[in-house]
Design an enzyme around this catalytic site. Structure first.
Site, PDB file in Angstrom:
ATOM      1  N   ASN A   1       0.851  -1.197   0.000  1.00  0.00           N
ATOM      2  CA  ASN A   1       0.000   0.000   0.000  1.00  0.00           C
ATOM      3  C   ASN A   1       0.890   1.252   0.000  1.00  0.00           C
ATOM      4  OD1 ASN A   1      -1.425   2.264   1.074  1.00  0.00           O
ATOM      5  ND2 ASN A   1      -3.069   0.907   1.711  1.00  0.00           N
TER       6      ASN A   1
ATOM      7  N   ASP B   1      -0.121   4.507  -0.101  1.00  0.00           N
ATOM      8  CA  ASP B   1      -0.806   5.756   0.271  1.00  0.00           C
ATOM      9  C   ASP B   1       0.116   6.784   0.922  1.00  0.00           C
ATOM     10  OD1 ASP B   1      -3.129   4.497  -0.497  1.00  0.00           O
ATOM     11  OD2 ASP B   1      -3.901   4.214   1.534  1.00  0.00           O
ATOM     12  N   HIS B   2       0.987   6.292   1.808  1.00  0.00           N
ATOM     13  CA  HIS B   2       1.738   7.258   2.611  1.00  0.00           C
ATOM     14  C   HIS B   2       2.915   7.899   1.878  1.00  0.00           C
ATOM     15  CE1 HIS B   2      -1.121   6.774   5.626  1.00  0.00           C
ATOM     16  NE2 HIS B   2      -0.851   5.505   5.822  1.00  0.00           N
TER      17      HIS B   2
ATOM     18  N   ARG C   1       3.937  18.910   1.365  1.00  0.00           N
ATOM     19  CA  ARG C   1       4.568  20.093   0.797  1.00  0.00           C
ATOM     20  C   ARG C   1       3.940  20.536  -0.520  1.00  0.00           C
ATOM     21  NH1 ARG C   1       9.846  21.703   2.546  1.00  0.00           N
ATOM     22  NH2 ARG C   1       9.627  21.648   4.784  1.00  0.00           N
TER      23      ARG C   1
ATOM     24  N   HIS D   1      -5.563   3.710  -1.688  1.00  0.00           N
ATOM     25  CA  HIS D   1      -6.886   4.077  -1.159  1.00  0.00           C
ATOM     26  C   HIS D   1      -7.204   5.514  -1.578  1.00  0.00           C
ATOM     27  CE1 HIS D   1      -9.496   4.356   2.789  1.00  0.00           C
ATOM     28  NE2 HIS D   1     -10.178   4.665   1.716  1.00  0.00           N
TER      29      HIS D   1
ATOM     30  N   ARG E   1      -9.343   8.192  -0.856  1.00  0.00           N
ATOM     31  CA  ARG E   1     -10.310   8.594   0.175  1.00  0.00           C
ATOM     32  C   ARG E   1     -11.172   9.729  -0.338  1.00  0.00           C
ATOM     33  NH1 ARG E   1      -8.832   6.591   5.601  1.00  0.00           N
ATOM     34  NH2 ARG E   1     -10.587   7.832   6.304  1.00  0.00           N
TER      35      ARG E   1
ATOM     36  N   ARG F   1      -6.957  12.866   1.021  1.00  0.00           N
ATOM     37  CA  ARG F   1      -5.857  13.317   1.890  1.00  0.00           C
ATOM     38  C   ARG F   1      -4.494  12.760   1.451  1.00  0.00           C
ATOM     39  NH1 ARG F   1      -7.192  10.001   7.407  1.00  0.00           N
ATOM     40  NH2 ARG F   1      -9.185  11.035   7.130  1.00  0.00           N
ATOM     41  N   HIS F   2      -4.490  11.614   0.777  1.00  0.00           N
ATOM     42  CA  HIS F   2      -3.191  11.128   0.266  1.00  0.00           C
ATOM     43  C   HIS F   2      -3.291  10.882  -1.243  1.00  0.00           C
ATOM     44  CE1 HIS F   2      -5.140   7.424   1.555  1.00  0.00           C
ATOM     45  NE2 HIS F   2      -4.813   7.575   2.829  1.00  0.00           N
TER      46      HIS F   2
ATOM     47  N   GLU G   1      -8.678   0.673  -3.172  1.00  0.00           N
ATOM     48  CA  GLU G   1      -9.464   0.728  -1.928  1.00  0.00           C
ATOM     49  C   GLU G   1     -10.345   1.951  -1.945  1.00  0.00           C
ATOM     50  OE1 GLU G   1      -7.812   1.004   2.050  1.00  0.00           O
ATOM     51  OE2 GLU G   1      -6.425  -0.551   1.434  1.00  0.00           O
TER      52      GLU G   1
ATOM     53  N   THR H   1      -7.034   6.608  10.253  1.00  0.00           N
ATOM     54  CA  THR H   1      -6.906   5.533   9.274  1.00  0.00           C
ATOM     55  C   THR H   1      -8.187   4.709   9.330  1.00  0.00           C
ATOM     56  OG1 THR H   1      -5.537   3.648   8.595  1.00  0.00           O
ATOM     57  CG2 THR H   1      -5.683   4.044  10.956  1.00  0.00           C
ATOM     58  N   THR H   2      -8.278   3.650   8.523  1.00  0.00           N
ATOM     59  CA  THR H   2      -9.510   2.849   8.512  1.00  0.00           C
ATOM     60  C   THR H   2      -9.627   2.101   9.834  1.00  0.00           C
ATOM     61  OG1 THR H   2      -9.043   2.580   6.173  1.00  0.00           O
ATOM     62  CG2 THR H   2     -10.849   1.279   7.059  1.00  0.00           C
TER      63      THR H   2
ATOM     64  N   GLU I   1     -11.256  -9.147   3.094  1.00  0.00           N
ATOM     65  CA  GLU I   1      -9.989  -8.783   3.734  1.00  0.00           C
ATOM     66  C   GLU I   1     -10.261  -8.615   5.217  1.00  0.00           C
ATOM     67  OE1 GLU I   1      -7.411  -6.022   1.782  1.00  0.00           O
ATOM     68  OE2 GLU I   1      -6.476  -5.401   3.677  1.00  0.00           O
TER      69      GLU I   1
ATOM     70  N   HIS J   1      -3.717  -4.399   7.873  1.00  0.00           N
ATOM     71  CA  HIS J   1      -3.826  -3.246   8.778  1.00  0.00           C
ATOM     72  C   HIS J   1      -2.897  -3.416   9.968  1.00  0.00           C
ATOM     73  CE1 HIS J   1      -5.948   0.556   9.396  1.00  0.00           C
ATOM     74  NE2 HIS J   1      -5.410   0.427  10.587  1.00  0.00           N
TER      75      HIS J   1
ATOM     76  N   GLY K   1       1.073  -1.361   4.343  1.00  0.00           N
ATOM     77  CA  GLY K   1       1.461  -0.039   3.874  1.00  0.00           C
ATOM     78  C   GLY K   1       2.316   0.743   4.845  1.00  0.00           C
ATOM     79  N   HIS K   2       1.691   1.226   5.908  1.00  0.00           N
ATOM     80  CA  HIS K   2       2.342   2.200   6.787  1.00  0.00           C
ATOM     81  C   HIS K   2       3.723   1.742   7.257  1.00  0.00           C
ATOM     82  CE1 HIS K   2       3.048   4.369  10.599  1.00  0.00           C
ATOM     83  NE2 HIS K   2       2.543   5.374   9.918  1.00  0.00           N
TER      84      HIS K   2
END
Ligand code: PXP
Length: 267
Positions: free
Chosen positions: A35, A37-38, A46, A71, A73, A77-78, A98, A128-129, A179, A217, A239-240
């Site tokens: 993932n 996203d981050h 920035r 994802h 959203r 946001r990402h 996602e 987060t989710t 999932e 997750h 992901g994270h």
């Protein structure tokens, strides 16, 4: 660039060498979905284009990821809309899109044509989710709103808690996979063994209902092994931790270590 109106290849159905099967149809191999996203979270801090999630997706593919998860959203946001289209056209491994079950997202998914869509609950104020999707009691609405996904030939996954009623409800609306939310298992250290047992019996139920079992997750190098060892598990989405770890060791090394842990758990 105009996207082709067909889903991406699905390694499962095309019998890729990444997936091996034993007699009862349970795969010994386990897919790793990365993932990204981050990467977009850092970029958006920035503004501008750096770091680029598309570049991260390609690096992840080269490093052995079996799929890319992103994802989109509602608050963007990402990942942003243009990221989804660009990732879809830049990678040669499946994209797992996602999203929340809203008509806006469903139209975007059908336009993008990823391999799979994973429906998650979404609240604007959450970091987060935070929990699984409530399928029970919402079957008719979900079935109706998700029909375009199924019609388009995109695999449908629902992100749920390891709960029997939710899993059966997911099967009843035609989900291809479920999932399982591993948040409690990862974060509630005192209850970890109970949570692991719950995940294992949920995975067995998912399999017995003819769906594929995925999980994700909060997974990291310490927590991934036990989940990866559940025989019915087919895919983990992480992901994270991987993106965070890549700050210290680089994305290819972080992914390659995770792959190694998945492999040892199945050895
Ligand atoms: N799977 C789903 C459905 C998620 O919502 C998330 C978080 O975006 C993940 C997997 C990955 O979780 P993490 O970033 O904690 O590894």
């Amino acid at each position: 660039m105009k996207l082709q109106k067909r889903p991406q290849p699905n390694r499962m159905s095309e019998g890729s060498d990444q997936m091996e099967y034993n007699g009862d149809g349970m795969g010994r191999a386990l897919r790793l979905g990365v993932n990204i996203d981050h990467v977009a979270t850092v970029r958006n801090a920035r503004g501008g284009y750096h770091p680029d999630p598309v570049r991260a997706a390609k690096i992840a593919e080269d490093a052995g990821a079996d799929g890319i998860t992103a994802h989109l959203r509602e608050d963007r946001r990402h990942i942003r809309d243009f990221d989804m289209a660009a990732i879809r056209s830049s990678i040669n491994i499946p994209l797992n899109f996602e999203m929340a079950a809203t008509s806006e997202m469903i139209s975007l998914a059908v336009e993008t044509m990823p391999s799979a869509v994973c429906i998650v609950p979404e609240r604007r104020e959450e970091v987060t989710t935070e929990g699984g999707l409530a399928v029970v009691g919402h079957e008719a609405r979900l079935f109706k709103i998700l029909t375009p996904i199924k019609r388009a030939g995109i695999r449908l996954s629902l992100f749920v808690e390891a709960n029997e009623a939710e899993i059966k409800a997911a099967a009843s609306i035609g989900a291809d996979s479920v999932e399982l939310h591993t948040g409690r298992y990862c974060y509630d250290v005192e209850r970890r063994s109970d949570e692991l047992a719950r995940l294992a019996s949920a995975a067995s139920l998912v399999h017995s209902l003819g769906m594929e079992c995925h999980a994700g997750h909060g997974l990291d190098y310490d927590t991934v092994g036990a989940v990866a060892a559940i025989p019915e598990m087919k895919e983990l989405n992480i992901g994270h931790f991987l993106i965070g770890e890549s700050i210290f060791m680089g994305l290819p090394a972080a992914i390659s270590r995770m792959r190694q842990l998945l492999r040892s758990a199945r050895a």
